[in-house]
Write an enzyme that holds these catalytic residues in place. Structure first.
Site, PDB file in Angstrom:
ATOM      1  N   TYR A 101      -1.452  -0.757  -9.836  1.00 35.58           N
ATOM      2  CA  TYR A 101      -0.392   0.239  -9.864  1.00 35.58           C
ATOM      3  C   TYR A 101       0.970  -0.354  -9.514  1.00 35.58           C
ATOM      4  O   TYR A 101       1.937   0.363  -9.296  1.00 35.58           O
ATOM      5  CB  TYR A 101      -0.705   1.436  -8.950  1.00 35.58           C
ATOM      6  CG  TYR A 101      -0.999   1.113  -7.504  1.00 35.58           C
ATOM      7  CD1 TYR A 101       0.021   0.964  -6.584  1.00 35.58           C
ATOM      8  CD2 TYR A 101      -2.315   0.988  -7.060  1.00 35.58           C
ATOM      9  CE1 TYR A 101      -0.242   0.699  -5.255  1.00 35.58           C
ATOM     10  CE2 TYR A 101      -2.590   0.724  -5.730  1.00 35.58           C
ATOM     11  CZ  TYR A 101      -1.553   0.582  -4.833  1.00 35.58           C
ATOM     12  OH  TYR A 101      -1.824   0.310  -3.517  1.00 35.58           O
ATOM     13  N   GLY A 155     -15.701  -7.829  -9.667  1.00 31.44           N
ATOM     14  CA  GLY A 155     -15.594  -7.802  -8.209  1.00 31.44           C
ATOM     15  C   GLY A 155     -15.983  -6.458  -7.618  1.00 31.44           C
ATOM     16  O   GLY A 155     -16.666  -5.646  -8.240  1.00 31.44           O
ATOM     17  N   SER A 199       0.817  -1.214   0.000  1.00 29.81           N
ATOM     18  CA  SER A 199       0.000   0.000   0.000  1.00 29.81           C
ATOM     19  C   SER A 199       0.852   1.265   0.000  1.00 29.81           C
ATOM     20  O   SER A 199       1.800   1.409   0.776  1.00 29.81           O
ATOM     21  CB  SER A 199      -0.929   0.013   1.220  1.00 29.81           C
ATOM     22  OG  SER A 199      -1.657   1.228   1.266  1.00 29.81           O
ATOM     23  N   SER A 217      -0.703   4.149   0.578  1.00 28.59           N
ATOM     24  CA  SER A 217      -1.515   5.098   1.339  1.00 28.59           C
ATOM     25  C   SER A 217      -0.730   5.825   2.423  1.00 28.59           C
ATOM     26  O   SER A 217      -0.919   7.035   2.610  1.00 28.59           O
ATOM     27  CB  SER A 217      -2.730   4.392   1.944  1.00 28.59           C
ATOM     28  OG  SER A 217      -3.636   3.994   0.936  1.00 28.59           O
ATOM     29  N   LYS A 265     -13.499  -4.480   2.453  1.00 26.38           N
ATOM     30  CA  LYS A 265     -14.444  -3.424   2.079  1.00 26.38           C
ATOM     31  C   LYS A 265     -15.895  -3.807   2.354  1.00 26.38           C
ATOM     32  O   LYS A 265     -16.694  -2.967   2.776  1.00 26.38           O
ATOM     33  CB  LYS A 265     -14.260  -3.050   0.611  1.00 26.38           C
ATOM     34  CG  LYS A 265     -12.914  -2.398   0.330  1.00 26.38           C
ATOM     35  CD  LYS A 265     -12.770  -2.005  -1.130  1.00 26.38           C
ATOM     36  CE  LYS A 265     -11.435  -1.346  -1.401  1.00 26.38           C
ATOM     37  NZ  LYS A 265     -11.291  -0.938  -2.820  1.00 26.38           N
TER      38      LYS A 265
END
Length: 277
Positions: free
Chosen positions: A215, A128, A17, A19, A67
């Site tokens: 990515y 998905g 990640s 983030s 999620k």
């Protein structure tokens, strides 16, 4: 009242990640001494781990496979989270976690960056959670016809029903090379490294620009097919950047529609952190 200063991104896996880098750049630009980390959390342990957080915690960013679990646990959902049944942002407070899906608007903003502000015909590869967000995003951007191609067309049936609710015509042909129609943009939500072989070349020939949510491991086999066809291919960093900016809006102001102070400078700092990664 929001008082916490700790935030994290959770998922399984999570080491990849970006983030933490994006959020750290944003809070530094805003002059906020907030801590943003990462943690590997399995779906089975998600709820007890959330419930074990204390008042120092302000919010969470969520990746797969968390999620849907986050959507079920949230006490409120924004419109995009409700439509998709997926939450990638939890704002924590005394009344319980509030759920948001910033992937939807993040993708729409990335499409604008790529010159696809108002696509009429869109092709989505995969069925998905991210494909669901892509469908809502495309519909909100003005698409009237959306084709969802998956290896198992039955997996895309919930997206057809969602399209009806959104007033968009959704077709679900099998993911093969048979007679693809021209579209304004192709959004790929397949796992990284998926190689469709000649199917990719057939889709690329009439697929408009490609936006691949992957990515890492760039260029993907799909991106290579688009390049062979002389078409633009974009990785998922644009979507990642813009959805993260909207997450920062949530964590700072409680609302993804509420712009930040000096937001242009914040976005520039986040973009620079992403490019430098």
């Amino acid at each position: 009242m929001l008082t916490g200063h700790r935030l994290e991104v959770w998922g399984d896996p999570i080491a990849h990640s970006r983030s933490p880098r994006l959020h750290a750049a944003a809070y530094a630009e805003l002059g906020l001494d907030w801590q943003y980390g990462r943690r590997q959390v399995a779906e089975t342990s998600f709820v007890p781990t959330v419930e074990g957080l204390d008042a120092a915690w302000r919010g969470l960013s969520l990746t797969m496979p968390l999620k849907h679990a986050a959507a079920r646990h949230a006490v409120t959902l924004d419109d995009d989270a409700r439509r998709t049944g997926a939450v990638n942002t939890l704002l924590l407070g005394e009344d319980g976690p509030r759920g948001f899906n910033t992937d939807v608007a993040g993708l729409a903003r990335a499409l604008v960056d790529y010159g696809v502000a108002a696509p009429r015909r869109v092709r989505i590869l995969g069925a998905g959670a991210t494909a669901t967000s892509a469908l809502v995003s495309a519909a909100g951007s003005g698409a009237r016809e959306i084709e969802v191609r998956a290896r198992r067309p039955e997996a895309a049936e919930p997206l057809r029903a969602l399209g009806e609710d959104l007033g968009v015509a959704v077709t679900t042909p099998v993911l093969d090379a048979s007679a693809p129609e021209p579209v304004d943009v192709t959004i790929a939500t397949l796992p990284g490294g998926t190689d469709l072989g000649p199917i990719a070349d057939a889709l690329a020939s009439v697929g408009g620009p490609l936006v691949d949510v992957v990515y890492g491991g760039w260029p993907t086999p799909l991106a290579q097919a688009w390049r062979r066809a002389g078409r633009d291919a974009h990785d998922g960093r644009g979507m990642l950047l813009h959805q993260a900016l909207l997450q920062v809006r949530v964590f700072v102001g409680g609302d993804p529609a509420l712009p930040l102070d000096r937001e242009d400078a914040v976005l520039a700092a986040m973009r620079a952190a992403l490019v430098g990664d």
